[in-house]
Design an enzyme around this catalytic site. Sequence first.
Site, mmCIF file in Angstrom:
data_model
loop_
_atom_site.group_PDB
_atom_site.id
_atom_site.type_symbol
_atom_site.label_atom_id
_atom_site.label_comp_id
_atom_site.label_asym_id
_atom_site.label_seq_id
_atom_site.Cartn_x
_atom_site.Cartn_y
_atom_site.Cartn_z
ATOM 1 C CG ASP A 67 -0.299 -0.550 2.477
ATOM 2 O OD1 ASP A 67 0.907 -0.317 2.685
ATOM 3 O OD2 ASP A 67 -0.987 -1.232 3.257
ATOM 4 C CG HIS A 138 -6.476 -2.549 8.818
ATOM 5 N ND1 HIS A 138 -6.641 -1.720 9.902
ATOM 6 C CD2 HIS A 138 -5.180 -2.409 8.457
ATOM 7 C CE1 HIS A 138 -5.510 -1.106 10.178
ATOM 8 N NE2 HIS A 138 -4.606 -1.514 9.314
ATOM 9 C CD GLU A 143 -9.112 1.011 7.565
ATOM 10 O OE1 GLU A 143 -9.052 0.039 8.354
ATOM 11 O OE2 GLU A 143 -8.568 2.107 7.809
#
Length: 261
Positions: A67, A138, A143
Site C-alpha cells: 500500500d 484490517h 478496512e
Amino acid sequence: MEIVILEEAAELGRLAADAIVALLQHRPGAVLGLATGSSPLPVYDELVRRHEAGEVSFAQARAFTLDEYVGLPPGHPEGYRTVIEREFASRVDLPANALHTPDGAAQDIPAACAAYDAAIAAAGGIDLQILGIGTDGHIAFNEPGSSFASRTRIKTLMHQTRVDNARFFDDDLDAVPVHCLTQGLGTIMEARHVVLLATGEGKAEAVQHLVEGPVSAMWPATILQHHPHATILLDEAAAGRLTLAPYFRQSWETKPAWQGL
C-alpha cells in the site's frame, strides 16, 4: 491456516526469515510481497543480518509493497516506499528497479491501481506475502467492510487506523493522510504463501477473530481462513485470547521437521 505461538518477536522474525531464505535458495528470482508497520521489522532485520553474512541474496528477486498513502510528497519520510527502502531494500542487494509500490501521487488513480495489479500478474504473482494486522482486523489498508473480491484501489482510512498510525507522524492526527492505495483482499489472496505476524496485547482481539471467529467483512483478515497456505506467527500477548492456544502450541512442538513453514 497454521498458527505458531512463540515467546518473542525476534523468534517470529527468524522463522519468517527462514521461509524467505528457503524460497530464494530454491527460486532466486522469487517475487516477495512486503509490508510496512512495526510487525515485519524483526523479519527485515533478520534478513539483513543473513544477507550481510552472505547467506542470502536478493539480486534476482522482485518485490511489491502492499500500500501507499495518497497525498504525501515523493520522498516523505513516512511514505511507504521511503519506509520500505529505509527499513529493508537499501540494506540488501535488491535492485532499485525491482521494488514496486503503488503510486499515491498518480493523476489517474484508477489507472494506476489497475496497472499495479497487472504488474504483479506480469511478474508471475507473489510467491510469499508478508502481512501485519490492524487492531480492527484490517490487512494492508482493507478496512472493515472491504469486499473479499477487491483489487488494488483507493480507500478512505478509518479514524482508528489514522489514530494508530499517528505515532509515525509525531502524534499529529491531522498529518496522517485520509486516503491510501492498497492491494485488495482478492489481490492478496492470490499470493502463494501468506505469512502474517502479530505481536502485543493490542492485536489479541483481531487475532482471535482472524483465527477462531467467523469469516466476516467486518474483520477483513478472516478471509485468510480460506487461503491454502497461510502462516500466522504470534507472540504470547497477541495469542492471549485464543481458546485453542494450547492445541496450537502442541501442533507446533510436534510438527514433522520435513513439513517446513
